[in-house]
Write an enzyme that holds these catalytic residues in place. Structure first.
Site, PDB file in Angstrom:
ATOM      1  N   SER A  96       0.892  -0.948   0.089  1.00  0.00           N
ATOM      2  CA  SER A  96       0.030   0.060  -0.094  1.00  0.00           C
ATOM      3  C   SER A  96       1.003   1.157   0.104  1.00  0.00           C
ATOM      4  O   SER A  96       1.814   1.260   0.716  1.00  0.00           O
ATOM      5  CB  SER A  96      -0.970  -0.058   1.104  1.00  0.00           C
ATOM      6  OG  SER A  96      -1.889   0.775   1.259  1.00  0.00           O
ATOM      7  N   GLU A  97       0.633   2.186  -0.859  1.00  0.00           N
ATOM      8  CA  GLU A  97       1.637   3.192  -1.231  1.00  0.00           C
ATOM      9  C   GLU A  97       1.557   4.168   0.029  1.00  0.00           C
ATOM     10  O   GLU A  97       2.715   4.981   0.144  1.00  0.00           O
ATOM     11  CB  GLU A  97       1.359   4.062  -2.401  1.00  0.00           C
ATOM     12  CG  GLU A  97       0.075   4.720  -2.302  1.00  0.00           C
ATOM     13  CD  GLU A  97      -1.055   3.990  -3.115  1.00  0.00           C
ATOM     14  OE1 GLU A  97      -0.894   2.687  -2.888  1.00  0.00           O
ATOM     15  OE2 GLU A  97      -1.739   4.479  -3.708  1.00  0.00           O
ATOM     16  N   ASN A  98       0.787   4.129   1.034  1.00  0.00           N
ATOM     17  CA  ASN A  98       0.854   4.947   2.338  1.00  0.00           C
ATOM     18  C   ASN A  98       1.867   4.289   3.271  1.00  0.00           C
ATOM     19  O   ASN A  98       2.115   5.026   4.329  1.00  0.00           O
ATOM     20  CB  ASN A  98      -0.502   5.267   2.869  1.00  0.00           C
ATOM     21  CG  ASN A  98      -1.112   4.442   3.252  1.00  0.00           C
ATOM     22  OD1 ASN A  98      -1.121   3.067   2.622  1.00  0.00           O
ATOM     23  ND2 ASN A  98      -2.180   4.117   4.190  1.00  0.00           N
ATOM     24  N   SER A 138       8.200   4.019   0.872  1.00  0.00           N
ATOM     25  CA  SER A 138       7.189   3.525  -0.211  1.00  0.00           C
ATOM     26  C   SER A 138       7.609   3.397  -1.482  1.00  0.00           C
ATOM     27  O   SER A 138       7.484   2.797  -2.363  1.00  0.00           O
ATOM     28  CB  SER A 138       6.009   3.939   0.461  1.00  0.00           C
ATOM     29  OG  SER A 138       5.080   3.126  -0.286  1.00  0.00           O
TER      30      SER A 138
END
Lengths: 217, 238
Positions: A45-47, A87
């Site tokens: 997840s990019e967060n 990330s």
């Protein structure tokens, strides 16, 4: 089965054990519900996490755990959390094996438009442009036609581009299309359709191989 | 030295027209108490640097600032979750500079880390590349982005010790560690303040030298109730 579930189920067949996968919001996220038994993918997840698990119960929901859509998440054993700089090193640096993203339009050159409709929808690109630039394989999930019945698989995108020449595979409710240097190759069609139906429903020119398979979901 | 102050004191240094970074991602890891005080103070024409807008639907966290019309300029990657930001942007009342998310965070890291800019391939062939300087490195072309800095950063961590060392929790780091390094005055809101030594050195996510002020925010249990309500009310939690 509705079109969105059909697309999500077909996309899930692309996943292989051990792949690092980032799923966009909407149909791509839904594809995680259909990963074949025994196939373990590592969801990014990019967060800021690797090893995204299923949604929590109310008791297990944690204010410090959510996905890039703001939804509460759990982490699987072996998961890792990190800041945005790490990330996006994962994303841009080619460490994501596949990303699945929605789109407004895709075209014959593998271009994709998925971040704005000038004057109307201006959400911003979020992490989408980085995923398109950095993921090893780009799978696009979209309905074949828009609300007016207009093909979203274009000769040339009309909307502002998110990336140039990056799309590898297009999965719609009508077809699975591979993007090659020669152009778009029709690989599979939905069970109730003929090749002629799909060609007629597509603005872009399609290369027709000797055999076109039927999508099984 | 890091001072331990209350939220009202912490935002008193923020004046009209200043550039303010606010950490967090759709509410998670956002300094919610500091934002409430900034809204209560009403200081306007802020130049805000925040990775995304409000929690979906608007009006939560940084979404309170847009609803109160305190933002004149915004550097971000995404406003689509915040109807008020979208409305103000389309009406021409708000200037927005969109950056791809990875570029956004690297610009802040450069700002804090003494680097001259970001070289990235992200955005090539799109309108974000228009007019931007290109630099060739080892035969490959990159887009150049300049560093981002701020007058004030409002960030959020799980715990802080009395020196100002910060420990993060879960996925709630996001933009906070980078922003902690890139502003002239850095305020960290934390769930709890502990004695020096309680946070083991290896668990320090942001070293104390970056932190000017520490503010005790809502504790973990209060935030759990707040987020449970938010998620249930918006249909994201059963």
């Amino acid at each position: 089965m509705d079109a969105r579930e059909f697309i999500a189920r077909r996309i899930a067949q692309e996943f292989r054990c051990g792949m690092v996968v980032n799923l966009g919001i909407g149909i791509p996220t839904a594809s995680a519900n259909h990963v074949p038994h025994g196939v373990d993918v590592i969801l990014q997840s990019e967060n800021g996490c690797l090893g995204l698990g299923p949604r929590p119960s109310r008791a297990a929901a944690d204010p410090d755990l959510a996905n890039a859509g703001g939804e509460p998440i759990t982490l699987l054993p072996g998961a890792a959390t990190f800041d945005l700089a790490t990330s996006f090193c994962i994303i841009r640096g080619g460490h994501v094996d596949a990303t699945v993203l929605g789109a407004l339009e895709v075209d014959s050159q593998g271009n994709i438009a998925n971040w704005k409709i000038p004057g109307k929808r201006v959400p911003g690109m979020g992490g989408g442009m980085d995923l398109l630039a950095g993921a090893r394989k780009v799978i696009v999930a979209l309905q074949h036609a828009d609300k007016d019945g207009d093909s979203k698989i274009r000769k040339h995108c009309r909307l502002p581009l998110s990336a140039v020449g990056v799309v590898d595979l297009i999965v719609t409710d009508k077809a699975v299309i591979e993007v090659t240097a020669e152009g778009l190759v029709l690989r599979e069609i939905a069970p109730e359709l003929t090749v002629a139906d799909v060609v007629a429903a597509t603005d872009a020119d399609l290369i027709l191989p000797a055999t076109v398979a039927t999508i099984h979901v | 030295m890091t001072e331990i102050i209350d939220a009202e004191q912490a935002v008193r240094n923020i004046r009209e027209g200043m550039t303010v970074m606010i950490g967090g991602f759709l509410g998670v890891g956002e300094p919610l108490l500091l934002i409430d005080e900034l809204v209560a103070g009403g200081v306007g024409k802020l130049s805000l640097i925040a990775v995304v807008g409000s929690y979906p639907g608007g009006g939560f966290g940084v979404g309170k600032l847009s609803r109160n019309r305190q933002i004149a300029r915004l550097v971000t990657s995404h406003i689509g979750t915040d109807p008020e930001l979208v409305r103000q942007y389309l009406a021409g009342d708000l200037e927005v500079e969109f950056n791809p998310m990875g570029t956004f965070i690297e610009r802040i890291r450069c700002g804090g880390g003494g680097l001259g800019g970001v070289l990235t391939r992200t955005g090539f062939g799109t309108e974000v590349a228009a007019g931007r300087a290109r630099i060739e490195v080892e035969g490959e072309e990159f887009l150049l982005y300049t560093p981002l800095k701020a007058d004030v950063a409002l960030i959020k961590a799980h715990r802080g010790d009395r020196l100002g060392n910060l420990e993060y929790r879960g996925i709630a780091l996001n933009s906070n560690p980078a922003m902690a390094m890139a502003a002239a005055y850095v305020v960290a809101e934390v769930d709890e303040i502990v004695d020096v030594g309680v946070i083991a050195p290896r668990h320090v996510g942001t070293p104390h030298i970056f932190v000017d002020a520490l503010v005790r925010g809502r504790d973990h249990q209060e935030r759990k109730l707040e987020f449970t309500d938010l998620w249930v009310d918006s249909g994201r939690l059963q």
